[in-house]
Design an enzyme around this catalytic site. Structure first.
Site, short mmCIF file in Angstrom:
data_model
loop_
_atom_site.label_atom_id
_atom_site.label_comp_id
_atom_site.label_asym_id
_atom_site.label_seq_id
_atom_site.Cartn_x
_atom_site.Cartn_y
_atom_site.Cartn_z
CD GLU A 52 -2.83 1.20 2.41
OE1 GLU A 52 -2.71 0.40 3.35
OE2 GLU A 52 -3.80 1.97 2.28
CB CYS A 276 -7.41 2.92 4.51
SG CYS A 276 -7.96 2.01 5.95
CG ASN A 403 -9.08 -2.22 3.23
OD1 ASN A 403 -8.35 -3.18 3.44
ND2 ASN A 403 -9.02 -1.10 3.94
CD GLU A 404 -9.22 -2.15 7.90
OE1 GLU A 404 -9.13 -1.05 8.42
OE2 GLU A 404 -8.46 -3.10 8.18
O1 AHR Z 1 -1.99 -1.50 6.83
C1 AHR Z 1 -2.35 -0.21 7.21
C2 AHR Z 1 -3.84 0.00 7.23
O2 AHR Z 1 -4.42 -0.80 8.21
C3 AHR Z 1 -4.58 -0.38 5.98
O3 AHR Z 1 -4.64 0.62 5.07
C4 AHR Z 1 -5.95 -0.68 6.47
O4 AHR Z 1 -6.61 -1.63 5.68
C5 AHR Z 1 -5.76 -1.10 7.89
O5 AHR Z 1 -6.55 -0.41 8.75
#
Ligand code: AHR
Length: 685
Positions: A52, A276, A403-404
């Site tokens: 990321e 995120c 994503n979460e």
């Molecule tokens: O890995 C860092 C962050 O942690 C990611 O962007 C997110 O998916 C999680 O909250």
């Protein structure tokens, strides 16, 4: 007790009631392990990575571009202190001029602003400089490619005044040995010259100008300087400085040393581009893959949820290409039609959804991504891939959606639309859903309920927890339903005190990774998070690899990931305890755990034992007919002070130690305290 011996015999490894009497004395009763001869298939893709653009992982990191704000598109909506010239300084060397921003003739609609350099009095040159990301690191004798788009606006005076003599004709290249009207240079921060090249005055239309700079000495904090030495005005955009040497020499490629460290992990897959970052801060900030492909001047940069600018220079093509280059399967993640619940720092209530009338177009965008990756070169999106130089498909197998997310009705409605459309058109793609940001809680429960209801085939779980949590939950997946969705443990890390990357945290992850192997028929993929953190620019700790502009510093946790990946298998051989020596618990705390896998490609058998005991641990491993006593064993041990870390900028104190022995010798050496031991029993000596 949740453990069912008949179903999961290997879990017996850590189940025991005998407490160690004293930890200061080496255990004398050996740990006796019997490896079963009956293998069971587990995921061949288990250990991969998650990338990321957080902590300047891409821009200023893995993406090899050295100029910050090459496209003059930074703006105050991304960061209140920014404007289109952020990163650039006007330079006047005995002359006089102006540097401004213009948007009248953009190079592309996605790239609205450019810079305008005007020279009123040339002196020894008037121009602009860029210090890159905390300085530009250049190496003596290496070649750096300069590329920019320019447009000649006028020569002489802009608004009347006396007629100009010696006006430079546009598009006339300087003759050999002649200094052209535009100079590009590498300089030290004190202004000493490291390299220089001349450029022609551009034509009236946007013209690409290129040069190569080869610095005469190494400098960690050089500057890029562009000077004009004639009275004129030019528009400038996409001013790029790129090392010629990139990972696998890819154009618009990746920083070679950093990419090599990632490649050395031999990840089976790469999840990208977030996190995120994907669902973004508000619906307008979602990561839209189509904005990230094609010529770099046509890509649409935007604010990064992590509060800096994403150039999109590292875009979907580059991600796919990198996966292919390192032999990893791509696992792209697309937004599920809703933004991050923490958008605008709302602490969990900021999730916003794409309007339903926009969903058909959005779903098409997701389907187009699959065509971009896998479609024939004469399909609409396959042709875009081919135009970028890759007519062959990239072989996409997995697609993450979401994503979460906070599991809201808006999320569920949009996810289902996307999921159903993808599965209808592409049943061959494994779609990965999401069950919130924790191993428990409302989103986890609601996410799993939704997963079961919709019969989603695989879901992404995330948890960042203390080292003890991992040791305390070695049975976490033992209880998972084998007839429901498989799991992608997409983000996990042991957060030790001070969020330091200690050996203790790395061993906790190693212990847990043995449990992932033991549950490899339900846990399909797993990746530590986050991967990269730039020294002094780190927004999240811990990370797997730290780096600055010239060095790369892998953590002990990296060593663990690498050892597991290099010693992965696709068959599990359950282990049983055959002695009464299960001193695996001290005050109810598990002290060690183990797994055994076989790599069917080589036939090698790999036993991993992780100990957090303060005492050395004698071990007896019964391999039955699985290996002869003179078979070669590659023994790799990672051990030391549990609070030690391989800190950035200092030589690594904890490194794997590799020795060779035979099966007959295994028992002669006890497992060291606080250790990961990997015994690779080689099939073909
Ligand atoms: O890995 C860092 C962050 O942690 C990611 O962007 C997110 O998916 C999680 O909250």
């Amino acid at each position: 007790m949740r453990f069912h011996r008949a179903l999961f015999p290997v879990a017996a490894l850590w189940v025991g009631s005998m407490l160690m009497s004293s930890l200061s004395v080496a255990q004398t009763v050996p740990l006796e392990l019997k490896v079963s001869a009956t293998p069971k298939k587990i995921s061949p893709d288990l250990f991969g990575i998650f990338f990321e653009d957080l902590n300047f992982a891409a821009d200023g990191g893995l993406y090899a571009e050295l100029i910050r704000n090459r496209s003059f598109d930074f703006d105050a909506t991304e960061n209140p202190s920014w404007n289109a010239l952020t990163g650039w300084d006007r330079v006047e060397r005995g002359g006089r001029g102006a540097l401004s921003v213009d948007a009248t003739v953009p190079v592309h609609a996605n790239n609205p602003t450019c810079a305008v350099l005007e020279v009123f009095e040339p002196g020894d040159g008037v121009g602009m400089s860029n210090a890159g990301y905390d300085g530009i690191a250049v190496t003596e004798g290496e070649a750096y490619d300069v590329s920019l788009l320019a447009r000649h606006l006028y020569s002489g005076n802009r608004w009347g005044g006396p007629r100009q003599e010696n006006v430079v004709a546009p598009a006339t290249p300087p003759r050999a040995g002649e200094r052209g009207p535009i100079l590009v240079r590498l300089e030290t921060k004190e202004g000493e010259l490291l390299a220089e090249a001349s450029l022609a005055m551009p034509g009236k239309e946007w013209t690409r100008l290129t040069a190569t700079l080869t610095p005469t000495r190494t400098d960690k904090e050089a500057r890029f300087v562009l000077l004009m030495n004639v009275k004129a005005g030019v528009a400038l955009d996409m001013i790029s400085l790129f090392p010629k040497k990139t990972f696998r020499n890819r154009a618009n490629g990746l920083r070679a040393d950093l990419a090599q460290h990632i490649a050395d992990l031999k990840p089976r897959f790469v999840r990208f581009p977030g996190g995120c970052l994907v669902h973004g801060s508000g619906v307008g900030n979602m990561y839209r893959w189509k904005d990230t492909i094609g010529p770099i001047e046509e890509r649409k940069g935007q604010a990064n949820l992590w509060r800096y600018h994403q150039s999109m220079g590292l875009g979907y093509f580059e991600y796919f290409q990198f996966c292919e280059d390192i032999g990893a399967k791509p696992v792209p993640v697309v937004p599920a039609g809703v933004s991050c619940q923490n958008s605008g720092f709302t602490g969990g209530t900021g999730q916003r959804a794409l309007p339903m009338e926009e969903m058909p177009a959005y779903i098409q965008e997701v389907l187009d991504l699959i065509e971009y990756a896998n479609g024939p070169a004469d399909s609409t999106w396959g042709a875009r891939r081919a135009a970028a130089g890759h007519p062959e498909p990239f072989g996409l197998e997995y697609l993450g959606v979401g994503n979460e997310e906070h599991i809201t009705p808006a999320f569920k409605e949009r996810f289902k639309l996307i999921y159903d459309a993808v599965k209808a058109k592409h049943p061959e793609i494994t779609v990965i859903g999401t069950v919130g940001p924790s191993w428990q809680g409302d989103d986890y429960e609601a996410g799993w309920a939704f997963t079961r209801e919709q019969k989603i085939e695989c879901v992404d779980e995330h948890y960042y927890v203390a080292p003890d949590w991992f040791w305390d939950h070695l049975d976490y997946y033992d209880k998972y339903d084998r007839n429901s969705a498989t799991v992608y443990l997409g983000e996990y890390a042991a957060h030790d005190d001070g969020r330091r990357s200690t050996l203790r945290s790395a061993l906790a992850e190693a212990a847990y990774m043995t449990s992932l192997e033991r549950n490899g028929e339900v846990v399909r993929l797993a990746s530590y998070a986050p991967l990269l953190g730039k020294h002094r620019r780190t927004q999240w700790t811990p990370n797997l690899i730290y780096f600055d502009n010239t060095s790369v510093s892998p953590t002990i946790n990296y060593e663990v990931q690498k050892l597991f990946s290099l010693n992965a298998g696709d068959e599990l051989l359950p282990i049983e305890i055959t002695s009464d020596a299960d001193a695996s618990k001290r005050e109810g705390k598990v002290q060690w755990t183990a797994s055994c896998v076989r790599d069917s490609a080589t036939g090698d058998l790999i036993v991993k034992v992780v100990s957090r005991s303060d005492a050395a641990l004698p071990v007896r491993i019964e391999l039955g007919g699985l290996a002869s006593s003179n078979a070669k064993v590659i023994r790799t041990v990672l051990s030391g002070d549990p609070l030690a870390e391989n800190a950035f900028g200092v030589p690594a104190s904890i490194r794997p130690v590799v020795t060779e022995q035979t099966v007959a010798d295994i028992h002669a050496q006890p497992l060291p305290p606080h250790s990961l031991t990997i015994l690779r029993i080689v099939k073909k000596n």
